[in-house]
Write a protein that holds these residues in place. Structure first.
Motif, PDB file in Angstrom:
ATOM      1  N   ASP A 160       0.825  -1.206   0.000  1.00 40.65           N
ATOM      2  CA  ASP A 160       0.000   0.000   0.000  1.00 40.65           C
ATOM      3  C   ASP A 160       0.862   1.259   0.000  1.00 40.65           C
ATOM      4  N   GLU A 161       1.923   1.251   0.782  1.00 40.11           N
ATOM      5  CA  GLU A 161       2.827   2.407   0.838  1.00 40.11           C
ATOM      6  C   GLU A 161       3.543   2.602  -0.502  1.00 40.11           C
ATOM      7  N   ALA A 162       3.987   1.500  -1.118  1.00 33.84           N
ATOM      8  CA  ALA A 162       4.659   1.591  -2.422  1.00 33.84           C
ATOM      9  C   ALA A 162       3.697   2.112  -3.494  1.00 33.84           C
ATOM     10  N   ILE A 163       2.462   1.645  -3.471  1.00 34.05           N
ATOM     11  CA  ILE A 163       1.457   2.109  -4.434  1.00 34.05           C
ATOM     12  C   ILE A 163       1.180   3.588  -4.228  1.00 34.05           C
ATOM     13  N   ASP A 164       1.063   4.033  -2.978  1.00 31.46           N
ATOM     14  CA  ASP A 164       0.846   5.455  -2.697  1.00 31.46           C
ATOM     15  C   ASP A 164       1.998   6.309  -3.225  1.00 31.46           C
ATOM     16  N   THR A 165       3.226   5.828  -3.057  1.00 29.65           N
ATOM     17  CA  THR A 165       4.395   6.560  -3.538  1.00 29.65           C
ATOM     18  C   THR A 165       4.367   6.676  -5.065  1.00 29.65           C
ATOM     19  N   ILE A 166       4.055   5.585  -5.737  1.00 33.26           N
ATOM     20  CA  ILE A 166       3.980   5.586  -7.200  1.00 33.26           C
ATOM     21  C   ILE A 166       2.841   6.483  -7.676  1.00 33.26           C
ATOM     22  N   ASP A 167       1.681   6.422  -7.009  1.00 32.55           N
ATOM     23  CA  ASP A 167       0.553   7.275  -7.379  1.00 32.55           C
ATOM     24  C   ASP A 167       0.908   8.753  -7.265  1.00 32.55           C
ATOM     25  N   GLY A 209     -13.342  10.657 -15.972  1.00 31.47           N
ATOM     26  CA  GLY A 209     -12.912   9.301 -16.287  1.00 31.47           C
ATOM     27  C   GLY A 209     -11.492   9.194 -16.790  1.00 31.47           C
ATOM     28  N   VAL A 210     -10.810  10.314 -16.952  1.00 29.32           N
ATOM     29  CA  VAL A 210      -9.418  10.294 -17.407  1.00 29.32           C
ATOM     30  C   VAL A 210      -8.547  10.765 -16.255  1.00 29.32           C
ATOM     31  N   GLY A 211      -7.777   9.836 -15.711  1.00 33.26           N
ATOM     32  CA  GLY A 211      -6.883  10.143 -14.607  1.00 33.26           C
ATOM     33  C   GLY A 211      -5.457  10.315 -15.087  1.00 33.26           C
ATOM     34  N   PRO A 212      -4.510  10.384 -14.149  1.00 35.99           N
ATOM     35  CA  PRO A 212      -3.118  10.630 -14.534  1.00 35.99           C
ATOM     36  C   PRO A 212      -2.508   9.533 -15.400  1.00 35.99           C
ATOM     37  N   ILE A 213      -2.835   8.282 -15.141  1.00 37.13           N
ATOM     38  CA  ILE A 213      -2.259   7.185 -15.930  1.00 37.13           C
ATOM     39  C   ILE A 213      -2.776   7.243 -17.367  1.00 37.13           C
ATOM     40  N   THR A 214      -4.080   7.385 -17.524  1.00 37.01           N
ATOM     41  CA  THR A 214      -4.673   7.464 -18.864  1.00 37.01           C
ATOM     42  C   THR A 214      -4.167   8.691 -19.606  1.00 37.01           C
ATOM     43  N   ALA A 215      -4.137   9.825 -18.922  1.00 40.95           N
ATOM     44  CA  ALA A 215      -3.689  11.069 -19.556  1.00 40.95           C
ATOM     45  C   ALA A 215      -2.245  10.960 -20.035  1.00 40.95           C
ATOM     46  N   GLN A 216      -1.375  10.405 -19.202  1.00 37.14           N
ATOM     47  CA  GLN A 216       0.027  10.268 -19.601  1.00 37.14           C
ATOM     48  C   GLN A 216       0.192   9.250 -20.734  1.00 37.14           C
ATOM     49  N   ALA A 217      -0.572   8.174 -20.677  1.00 39.48           N
ATOM     50  CA  ALA A 217      -0.477   7.163 -21.737  1.00 39.48           C
ATOM     51  C   ALA A 217      -0.919   7.746 -23.077  1.00 39.48           C
ATOM     52  N   ILE A 218      -1.996   8.523 -23.068  1.00 33.86           N
ATOM     53  CA  ILE A 218      -2.474   9.138 -24.314  1.00 33.86           C
ATOM     54  C   ILE A 218      -1.471  10.171 -24.807  1.00 33.86           C
ATOM     55  N   SER A 264       3.899  10.052  -7.451  1.00 32.66           N
ATOM     56  CA  SER A 264       4.872  10.342  -8.507  1.00 32.66           C
ATOM     57  C   SER A 264       4.179  10.522  -9.856  1.00 32.66           C
ATOM     58  N   LEU A 265       3.240   9.625 -10.179  1.00 29.00           N
ATOM     59  CA  LEU A 265       2.500   9.730 -11.437  1.00 29.00           C
ATOM     60  C   LEU A 265       1.689  11.020 -11.496  1.00 29.00           C
ATOM     61  N   MET A 266       1.051  11.373 -10.398  1.00 28.85           N
ATOM     62  CA  MET A 266       0.256  12.597 -10.370  1.00 28.85           C
ATOM     63  C   MET A 266       1.142  13.821 -10.559  1.00 28.85           C
ATOM     64  N   LYS A 267       2.319  13.815  -9.937  1.00 32.52           N
ATOM     65  CA  LYS A 267       3.252  14.936 -10.068  1.00 32.52           C
ATOM     66  C   LYS A 267       3.703  15.089 -11.525  1.00 32.52           C
ATOM     67  N   LYS A 268       4.031  13.964 -12.171  1.00 32.71           N
ATOM     68  CA  LYS A 268       4.459  14.010 -13.573  1.00 32.71           C
ATOM     69  C   LYS A 268       3.325  14.450 -14.491  1.00 32.71           C
ATOM     70  N   ALA A 269       2.105  13.967 -14.206  1.00 29.91           N
ATOM     71  CA  ALA A 269       0.959  14.345 -15.038  1.00 29.91           C
ATOM     72  C   ALA A 269       0.650  15.828 -14.907  1.00 29.91           C
ATOM     73  N   LYS A 270       0.763  16.372 -13.713  1.00 30.07           N
ATOM     74  CA  LYS A 270       0.490  17.795 -13.508  1.00 30.07           C
ATOM     75  C   LYS A 270       1.562  18.670 -14.158  1.00 30.07           C
ATOM     76  N   ALA A 271       2.756  18.128 -14.335  1.00 33.66           N
ATOM     77  CA  ALA A 271       3.837  18.889 -14.961  1.00 33.66           C
ATOM     78  C   ALA A 271       3.680  18.958 -16.483  1.00 33.66           C
ATOM     79  N   ASP A 272       2.933  18.038 -17.069  1.00 34.80           N
ATOM     80  CA  ASP A 272       2.732  17.989 -18.526  1.00 34.80           C
ATOM     81  C   ASP A 272       1.426  18.705 -18.872  1.00 34.80           C
ATOM     82  N   ALA A 273       1.492  19.724 -19.703  1.00 34.75           N
ATOM     83  CA  ALA A 273       0.312  20.529 -20.045  1.00 34.75           C
ATOM     84  C   ALA A 273      -0.770  19.693 -20.742  1.00 34.75           C
ATOM     85  N   THR A 274      -0.367  18.811 -21.654  1.00 36.51           N
ATOM     86  CA  THR A 274      -1.340  17.972 -22.364  1.00 36.51           C
ATOM     87  C   THR A 274      -2.040  17.025 -21.400  1.00 36.51           C
ATOM     88  N   ALA A 275      -1.274  16.380 -20.541  1.00 35.28           N
ATOM     89  CA  ALA A 275      -1.866  15.457 -19.567  1.00 35.28           C
ATOM     90  C   ALA A 275      -2.797  16.208 -18.623  1.00 35.28           C
TER      91      ALA A 275
END
Length: 194
Positions: free
Chosen positions: A43-50, A71-80, A52-63
């Protein structure tokens, strides 16, 4: 000791074991202690990864723009954003949805056009992410009154849940295309469509 299956029940059991619940025998607590520790570590590792993903997604204007779509979260946004570098390479929103495999197959004969199930040709991972996102939108549709969810609610009255989820994923793909093409946010795109 008998407990329900599933991740919620496992977390509740772990919480009870950590709280030294007297209704659970000490030998069961001792036997499950390593699993409880492993669950907490995961759970702690998943929280850390989540985070990190949110931080990277917020840094990308398109994401960031894509995450404004229900229905589009950070993982979907970054993948697209990573998979679709240039939206202008698609002729239109239908072609983009076809690229994801979310358009119905056409069985035409004798001038009659018959639409079937989705083609499932195309990017399987992005299609799956959009369908999962559509499921989330449908599960949480009741308190919202925006056009997308109102359309989904109306469709749910006559169609099965999974069919509506795939239809909503198709609609989400078309909205994603509009955002990628225009560079606008979800709110701006839906105002132009209304």
């Amino acid at each position: 000791m008998i407990t329900a299956q599933g991740h919620n029940a496992a977390r509740e059991l772990a919480r009870r074991i950590e709280a030294r619940d007297e209704t659970i025998s000490p030998c069961v607590c001792e036997a499950l202690a390593p699993l409880v520790l492993q669950l907490r570590t995961l759970d702690e590792a998943i929280d850390t990864i989540d985070r990190s993903l949110m931080k990277k997604a917020k840094a990308d204007a398109t994401a960031r723009r894509l995450m404004s779509i229900p229905g589009v979260g950070p993982i979907t946004a970054q993948a697209i954003a990573a998979s679709v570098q240039d939206a202008s390479s698609f002729e239109g929103p239908r072609e983009f949805a076809a690229f994801l495999g979310l358009t119905p197959r056409q069985n035409s004969s004798g001038g009659k056009q018959k639409l079937g199930r989705i083609s499932k040709m195309g990017n399987r991972y992005l299609r799956k992410l959009l369908v999962v996102g559509a499921h989330a939108v449908l599960y949480h549709r009741k308190p919202h009154t925006d056009a997308l969810r109102t359309w989904a609610k109306k469709l749910m009255e006559t169609k099965p849940f999974k069919l509506v989820a795939v239809a909503l994923a198709n609609k989400l793909a078309r909205i994603v295309f509009a955002i990628l093409r225009s560079g606008a946010s979800y709110a701006a795109v839906t105002q132009t469509l209304a």
